[in-house]
Design a protein around this motif. Structure first.
Motif, PDB file in Angstrom:
ATOM      1  N   CYS A  16      88.577  21.603  71.456  1.00 15.89           N
ATOM      2  CA  CYS A  16      90.040  21.594  71.443  1.00 15.89           C
ATOM      3  C   CYS A  16      90.582  21.004  72.747  1.00 15.89           C
ATOM      4  O   CYS A  16      90.153  21.404  73.837  1.00 15.89           O
ATOM      5  N   CYS A  46      92.314  24.124  74.763  1.00 13.70           N
ATOM      6  CA  CYS A  46      91.598  25.266  75.353  1.00 13.70           C
ATOM      7  C   CYS A  46      90.094  25.028  75.475  1.00 13.70           C
ATOM      8  O   CYS A  46      89.373  25.903  75.934  1.00 13.70           O
ATOM      9  N   CYS A  68      91.330  24.597  65.739  1.00 15.81           N
ATOM     10  CA  CYS A  68      90.806  25.427  66.833  1.00 15.81           C
ATOM     11  C   CYS A  68      90.895  26.905  66.462  1.00 15.81           C
ATOM     12  O   CYS A  68      91.985  27.387  66.158  1.00 15.81           O
ATOM     13  N   CYS A 114      93.436  28.548  69.285  1.00 15.70           N
ATOM     14  CA  CYS A 114      94.850  28.121  69.269  1.00 15.70           C
ATOM     15  C   CYS A 114      95.493  28.253  67.882  1.00 15.70           C
ATOM     16  O   CYS A 114      96.704  28.322  67.769  1.00 15.70           O
TER      17      CYS A 114
END
Ligand SMILES: [Zn+2]
Length: 264
Positions: free
Chosen positions: A238, A241, A258, A261
């Motif tokens: 991702c 993150c 993700c 997220c």
């Protein structure tokens, strides 16, 4: 397949080259010869996009309708002298300084204003158009048990989003693509619409799908390799993150999301 930002950019560039003067229309292929003859010498009044559809309106009321499909392309050429169209050229439209060659479209036809209206009536709102109305999209999304990842790709729900923007937009707003439309909140939907408008406009300006902000890129867009500058589409981790992304198909097209997220 080109997404909506590409078609809007084409409409904008073709407007600058061709609108307001008689066009020279010629077909390299027999199949569109009568269509080209019909347009030849007419003054182009308007070039516009609706999702992935391009429409040219001429002074007689004739409308050229083009959908590029998977392999269609428009090539802008400014060579002088200009070589004759070749056998793969469905249509060439030439103005004073530039010509546009169309190859391999899924749709290329001359239609009436009513026929154009019928095509548009089947399309959802286009976030890049000033008349794009998010309420029409919301009305379909919040009643549907289909996944939001599927809904955003359906051109009668919202016009212009393809597979790259699907993964990017849902990552940015933090919604798992497998979530049913009925489970998307109004706040999430509003964020999705706003981000779609913002990203598609950025796509028109940049001429490619780079969704990251300039501060995250670290170098000029012209220096990015193909596919760089994205949060999720065809990425391993991702972009927000750095968690390893989930990869799975929705409606036969690969999707990236993700787990952090975009919690399920
Ligand atoms: Zn993440």
């Amino acid at each position: 397949m080109p997404e909506g930002h590409t078609i809007h950019r084409l409409a904008r560039d073709q407007r600058a080259d061709l609108v307001g003067r008689p066009v020279e229309a010629v077909a390299g292929q027999e199949r569109f010869r009568s269509g080209a003859e019909r347009l030849h010498g007419q003054v182009l009044r308007k070039a516009e996009a609706w999702g992935k559809h391009l429409f040219h309106t001429y002074d007689s009321g004739d409308v050229l309708h083009v959908h590029l499909g998977l392999i269609g392309k428009w090539l802008r050429r400014t060579d002088d002298p200009r070589p004759e169209p070749i056998s793969t050229t469905r249509l060439r439209l030439a103005g004073d300084d530039a010509a546009w060659d169309l190859t391999g479209p899924m749709v290329c036809s001359v239609v009436s204003p009513d026929e154009k209206a019928a095509v548009v009536a089947k399309l959802g709102p286009d976030p890049l158009r000033r008349d794009g109305d998010p309420e029409r999209m919301w009305a379909k999304v919040h009643r549907s048990s289909k996944s939001i990842g599927l809904l955003v790709m359906e051109q009668d729900v919202v016009a212009g989003i393809g597979n790259v923007y699907r993964s990017e937009l849902l990552n940015i707003v933090g919604v798992d693509p497998r979530r049913p439309g009925t489970a998307v909140t109004r706040e999430e939907f509003d964020a999705l619409w706003a981000e779609t408008v913002r990203q598609l406009r950025l796509g028109v300006r940049r001429g490619k799908i780079v969704t990251m902000g300039q501060d995250e890129l670290g170098r000029p867009i012209s220096k990015l390799r193909r596919g760089e500058g994205r949060y999720a589409y065809k990425q391993e981790v991702c972009g927000r993150c750095h968690t390893v992304l989930d990869v799975y198909p929705i409606a036969g097209r690969t999707t990236w999301s993700c787990p952090v997220c975009q919690p399920r």
